[in-house]
Write a protein that holds these residues in place. Structure first.
Motif: not given
Length: 253
Positions: A35, A56, A58-60, A66, A68, A70-71, A98, A100
């Motif tokens: 991951t 894995e 990726w959030s999509g 996308e 997104p 990152l925290r 990130r 994607q």
């Protein structure tokens, strides 16, 4: 390789190897390999066994594209912040996004598995409109490469030092308050050739629009930049946004 008249000679090509002294990978090691966003792609030279799937982490699935945020306290953002601070320690208010983009990722991943070599993390700087086109569109395009300013041929340029990439964000030069966005990219250097500077009037020659025969990329004698001539060799994985004073002209020192 510069004559007394100020013109450059033909490119000098030497055998080169991809090793840590030329292309260091300084992103921290993986926490959990399957991951981990910094783990290398599979290296399979048999094109019939190429396996493509969205990472894995990726959030999509990357379709639609996308980017997104990152925290800030997460592993990815913290690792990239440390990497940026190694060369621009004055950077503040750092935000990481990130990328994607399935189409661009699939093209790069296919190339990586066909070549069977490792990738490296390098910086790229450009103006905001070009950056948006790269990340949300179809990736890098050599069609927009300059025929005036490309010192080592008409290609896509990357730097190990973020200060060099920062310099090529022209809208931020001499302005310490402008928000800067750099691309942190995965690049496949393959076999690297040393190349001498190219005179502006010679840039349109075919030999300066591709890597020398038997090589995938080029670097300067000083080894501060890597040039590729095929967009399949790069994936723009992160957008790193920050504020920092202008670093000035890195070529002057």
């Amino acid at each position: 390789n510069t004559t007394s008249a100020g013109t450059t000679s033909s490119p000098v090509v030497h055998p080169a190897v991809v090793d840590p002294t030329i292309h260091p990978i300084v992103i921290p090691p993986p926490l959990v390999e399957h991951t981990n966003p910094f783990a290398p792609f599979p290296t399979q030279k048999d094109s019939t066994s190429i396996h493509l799937q969205a990472p894995e982490f990726w959030s999509g699935n990357g379709d639609p594209v996308e980017c997104p945020a990152l925290r800030a306290t997460g592993f990815e953002a913290q690792a990239i912040t440390r990497y940026l601070h190694q060369s621009i320690n004055t950077a503040t208010d750092i935000r990481v996004y990130r990328v994607q983009n399935w189409n661009t990722f699939a093209r790069y991943s296919t190339q990586a598995q066909q070549m069977g070599c490792g990738d490296v993390w390098l910086w790229h700087g450009c103006n905001p409109d070009a950056l948006d086109s790269i990340t949300t569109g179809d990736g890098f395009s050599l069609a927009h490469a300059s025929l005036d300013w490309n010192r080592y041929g008409v290609g896509i340029y990357f730097a190990m030092d973020a200060r060099l990439a920062h310099y090529f964000v022209r809208v931020a030069r001499n302005n310490s308050t402008t928000r800067v966005k750099l691309l942190l990219c995965r690049v496949l250097p393959g076999r690297v050739a040393y190349k001498a500077p190219v005179a502006a009037e010679d840039l349109k020659k075919p030999e300066h629009r591709e890597a020398p025969a038997g090589y995938h990329s080029c670097t300067s004698r000083e080894q501060i930049e890597l040039i590729i001539y095929q967009r399949e060799l790069v994936y723009p994985q992160y957008v790193v946004e920050f504020t920092a004073p202008s670093c000035g002209d890195p070529y002057s020192h």
